[in-house]
Design a protein around this motif. Structure first.
Motif, PDB file in Angstrom:
ATOM      1  N   GLN A   1     -43.169 -28.504  23.025  1.00  0.00           N
ATOM      2  CA  GLN A   1     -42.675 -27.196  22.619  1.00  0.00           C
ATOM      3  C   GLN A   1     -41.988 -27.297  21.257  1.00  0.00           C
ATOM      4  OE1 GLN A   1     -43.003 -24.282  24.778  1.00  0.00           O
ATOM      5  NE2 GLN A   1     -44.472 -25.739  25.640  1.00  0.00           N
TER       6      GLN A   1
ATOM      7  N   TRP B   1     -39.046 -34.749  15.443  1.00  0.00           N
ATOM      8  CA  TRP B   1     -40.205 -35.633  15.437  1.00  0.00           C
ATOM      9  C   TRP B   1     -41.094 -35.403  14.211  1.00  0.00           C
ATOM     10  CZ3 TRP B   1     -41.609 -34.319  21.231  1.00  0.00           C
ATOM     11  CH2 TRP B   1     -40.685 -34.938  22.074  1.00  0.00           C
TER      12      TRP B   1
ATOM     13  N   THR C   1     -39.551 -41.484  39.651  1.00  0.00           N
ATOM     14  CA  THR C   1     -38.589 -40.387  39.744  1.00  0.00           C
ATOM     15  C   THR C   1     -39.307 -39.075  39.482  1.00  0.00           C
ATOM     16  OG1 THR C   1     -36.882 -41.849  38.880  1.00  0.00           O
ATOM     17  CG2 THR C   1     -36.421 -39.501  38.785  1.00  0.00           C
ATOM     18  N   LYS C   2     -38.818 -38.016  40.119  1.00  0.00           N
ATOM     19  CA  LYS C   2     -39.347 -36.687  39.836  1.00  0.00           C
ATOM     20  C   LYS C   2     -39.144 -36.380  38.352  1.00  0.00           C
ATOM     21  CE  LYS C   2     -38.803 -31.885  41.274  1.00  0.00           C
ATOM     22  NZ  LYS C   2     -37.963 -30.931  42.007  1.00  0.00           N
ATOM     23  N   GLY C   3     -40.175 -35.937  37.699  1.00  0.00           N
ATOM     24  CA  GLY C   3     -40.101 -35.668  36.269  1.00  0.00           C
ATOM     25  C   GLY C   3     -40.730 -36.770  35.434  1.00  0.00           C
ATOM     26  N   GLU C   4     -41.057 -37.892  36.075  1.00  0.00           N
ATOM     27  CA  GLU C   4     -41.643 -39.016  35.341  1.00  0.00           C
ATOM     28  C   GLU C   4     -43.060 -38.669  34.884  1.00  0.00           C
ATOM     29  OE1 GLU C   4     -40.568 -42.578  37.001  1.00  0.00           O
ATOM     30  OE2 GLU C   4     -41.738 -43.831  35.658  1.00  0.00           O
ATOM     31  N   LEU C   5     -43.419 -39.264  33.750  1.00  0.00           N
ATOM     32  CA  LEU C   5     -44.740 -39.010  33.182  1.00  0.00           C
ATOM     33  C   LEU C   5     -45.659 -40.191  33.451  1.00  0.00           C
ATOM     34  CD1 LEU C   5     -43.593 -37.576  29.752  1.00  0.00           C
ATOM     35  CD2 LEU C   5     -44.306 -36.302  31.770  1.00  0.00           C
TER      36      LEU C   5
ATOM     37  N   ASP D   1     -39.060 -26.686  20.225  1.00  0.00           N
ATOM     38  CA  ASP D   1     -37.686 -27.210  20.106  1.00  0.00           C
ATOM     39  C   ASP D   1     -37.520 -28.566  20.774  1.00  0.00           C
ATOM     40  OD1 ASP D   1     -37.852 -26.375  22.758  1.00  0.00           O
ATOM     41  OD2 ASP D   1     -35.746 -25.829  22.836  1.00  0.00           O
ATOM     42  N   TRP D   2     -38.614 -29.225  21.088  1.00  0.00           N
ATOM     43  CA  TRP D   2     -38.489 -30.547  21.712  1.00  0.00           C
ATOM     44  C   TRP D   2     -38.135 -31.598  20.671  1.00  0.00           C
ATOM     45  CZ3 TRP D   2     -42.636 -31.852  25.936  1.00  0.00           C
ATOM     46  CH2 TRP D   2     -42.520 -30.945  26.985  1.00  0.00           C
ATOM     47  N   GLY D   3     -37.411 -32.599  21.118  1.00  0.00           N
ATOM     48  CA  GLY D   3     -37.140 -33.714  20.228  1.00  0.00           C
ATOM     49  C   GLY D   3     -35.744 -34.257  20.364  1.00  0.00           C
ATOM     50  N   GLU D   4     -35.232 -34.732  19.238  1.00  0.00           N
ATOM     51  CA  GLU D   4     -33.973 -35.479  19.247  1.00  0.00           C
ATOM     52  C   GLU D   4     -32.786 -34.578  18.939  1.00  0.00           C
ATOM     53  OE1 GLU D   4     -34.430 -39.695  17.744  1.00  0.00           O
ATOM     54  OE2 GLU D   4     -35.860 -38.650  16.486  1.00  0.00           O
TER      55      GLU D   4
ATOM     56  N   ALA E   1     -48.730 -32.487  32.476  1.00  0.00           N
ATOM     57  CA  ALA E   1     -47.437 -32.391  31.804  1.00  0.00           C
ATOM     58  C   ALA E   1     -47.485 -31.267  30.769  1.00  0.00           C
ATOM     59  CB  ALA E   1     -47.111 -33.717  31.119  1.00  0.00           C
ATOM     60  N   PRO E   2     -46.365 -30.564  30.591  1.00  0.00           N
ATOM     61  CA  PRO E   2     -46.364 -29.480  29.609  1.00  0.00           C
ATOM     62  C   PRO E   2     -46.581 -29.996  28.194  1.00  0.00           C
ATOM     63  CG  PRO E   2     -44.159 -29.897  30.466  1.00  0.00           C
ATOM     64  CD  PRO E   2     -45.085 -30.717  31.272  1.00  0.00           C
TER      65      PRO E   2
ATOM     66  N   GLU F   1     -52.034 -36.633  30.553  1.00  0.00           N
ATOM     67  CA  GLU F   1     -50.621 -36.912  30.810  1.00  0.00           C
ATOM     68  C   GLU F   1     -50.184 -36.064  32.007  1.00  0.00           C
ATOM     69  OE1 GLU F   1     -46.777 -37.697  28.035  1.00  0.00           O
ATOM     70  OE2 GLU F   1     -47.714 -35.741  27.792  1.00  0.00           O
TER      71      GLU F   1
ATOM     72  N   VAL G   1     -35.167 -32.650  26.873  1.00  0.00           N
ATOM     73  CA  VAL G   1     -35.991 -32.803  25.673  1.00  0.00           C
ATOM     74  C   VAL G   1     -36.050 -31.507  24.861  1.00  0.00           C
ATOM     75  CG1 VAL G   1     -38.216 -32.193  26.726  1.00  0.00           C
ATOM     76  CG2 VAL G   1     -38.134 -33.850  24.835  1.00  0.00           C
TER      77      VAL G   1
ATOM     78  N   ASP H   1     -40.111 -47.407  41.330  1.00  0.00           N
ATOM     79  CA  ASP H   1     -38.875 -46.639  41.134  1.00  0.00           C
ATOM     80  C   ASP H   1     -39.169 -45.252  40.579  1.00  0.00           C
ATOM     81  OD1 ASP H   1     -39.778 -47.423  38.700  1.00  0.00           O
ATOM     82  OD2 ASP H   1     -37.823 -48.067  37.924  1.00  0.00           O
TER      83      ASP H   1
ATOM     84  N   GLU I   1     -47.248 -35.153  35.074  1.00  0.00           N
ATOM     85  CA  GLU I   1     -45.827 -35.171  35.402  1.00  0.00           C
ATOM     86  C   GLU I   1     -45.680 -35.173  36.917  1.00  0.00           C
ATOM     87  OE1 GLU I   1     -43.512 -32.105  33.570  1.00  0.00           O
ATOM     88  OE2 GLU I   1     -41.751 -32.497  34.820  1.00  0.00           O
TER      89      GLU I   1
END
Lengths: 56, 278
Positions: free
Chosen positions: A51, B133, A20-24, A53-56, A47-48, A33, B55, A18, A35
């Motif tokens: 960054q 994180w 998907t484009k963007g999957e790691l 600002d990445w996260g929750e 994979a990049p 890693e 993200v 299954d 992408e």
């Protein structure tokens, strides 16, 4: 099962059914890693990095 | 009419949300918006609702705001992302609502940040205004360490020239991550670590946490202040008193489903789907 060629070590990396484009994916041989950037034809790139600002 | 889950990096969470939508018989599409640009035509059909899961906080908030300008319903709304994505904005909102949180000081130079740290009392925690994180958090134990950390931060660029200094809370080796859907606390985990940073992204171990009335009330007040369909709220317990440490608008939950036994992605997609007709 489709597979891609690792851009670092050129080993074959299996894609899930299954996928998907963007999957790691993790290359089992070199640990890179990857992408999935395209499904037809299958293409992957490193994979990049995380960054600021990445996260929750 | 569909639920569009937008992303730029497909994490396990986005897969679980997509699977949950299928279980709930919600028409759903995962859409990678890495190459999205605004102005190129309709992004989605009338009545669609977008669950924004990029993200990158900046990109997530920007895409949400652009879609909202075209009257697309986005979950969470960009205004909620704006509050949660900036720790100072979150702090000020909580302060205005008189929601208990760790003491803090804000400064604009390394020198004033050092003075603020002395006044607050060491150890303190230096936090980036933007980030997640547990990244770039610094527990600073004394003035000499503060001088070094603050000088380094001053060289990191514009995002680091607002110095957020927080009281260090002796939280007994754990904090609580609680999930709030449509204003209702649905479950929580206890995150335990020998390290002072207890994020599961940094190796904290998750076990179920049973919320009591005080915690549920605090979470509801937090939601009343911040808004949004889905919040992940981090709580400290300090001397028997609960404090809100952070509020996340794009919470990750992969480590919380098994210990709590709660279908978090199912609750999120149901809330998002219900939002389309509100």
């Amino acid at each position: 099962m489709a597979s891609a060629t690792c851009v670092i070590c050129e080993s074959q990396v299996k894609l899930p059914d299954d996928c998907t484009k963007g999957e790691l994916l993790i290359c089992a041989d070199c640990g890179t890693e990857l992408e999935v950037i395209n499904l037809d034809p299958i293409a992957v790139e490193e994979a990049p990095q995380v960054q600021e600002d990445w996260g929750e | 009419m569909a639920l569009l889950i937008i992303f730029t990096r497909l994490r396990l969470e986005e897969k679980l949300l997509n699977e949950a939508a299928k279980r709930e018989n919600i028409p759903c599409e995962l859409r990678n918006v890495t190459d999205f640009y605004y102005g190129g035509g309709n992004f989605c059909a009338p009545g669609d609702v977008v669950l924004a899961r990029c993200v990158s906080h900046n990109q997530n908030e920007s895409v949400a705001a652009l879609l909202e300008s075209e009257n697309v319903r986005v979950v969470n709304p960009s205004g909620v992302m704006r509050l949660c994505g900036n720790k100072l904005s979150t702090t000020l909102a909580l302060q205005t609502a008189k929601i208990p949180q760790p003491n803090f000081r804000i400064a604009f130079t390394p020198e004033s940040a050092l003075e603020a740290s002395r006044e607050l009392g060491f150890p303190v925690v230096c936090k980036p205004i933007l980030g997640s994180w547990g990244r770039l958090l610094a527990k600073v134990n004394d003035p000499e360490a503060a001088e070094a950390v603050l000088e380094h931060k001053s060289m990191l660029g514009a995002m680091h020239n607002v110095f957020y200094i927080q009281e260090y809370i002796e939280k007994g080796g754990f904090d609580v991550r609680a999930f709030v859907v449509n204003g209702e606390p649905i479950c929580a985990i206890n995150r335990t670590s020998e390290h002072w940073i207890t994020n599961t992204a940094r190796g904290g171990r998750a076990t179920n946490f049973t919320m009591d009335g005080d915690v549920e009330e605090l979470l509801k007040r937090t939601h009343d202040t911040i808004g949004g369909e889905f919040l992940a709220v981090d709580l400290f317990n300090s001397g028997g008193r609960w404090l809100v440490n952070e509020v996340n608008d794009g919470g990750e939950f992969r480590n919380s489903i098994e210990p709590t036994g709660v279908d978090i992605p199912g609750a999120v997609v149901r809330a998002a789907w219900e939002a389309r007709v509100r």
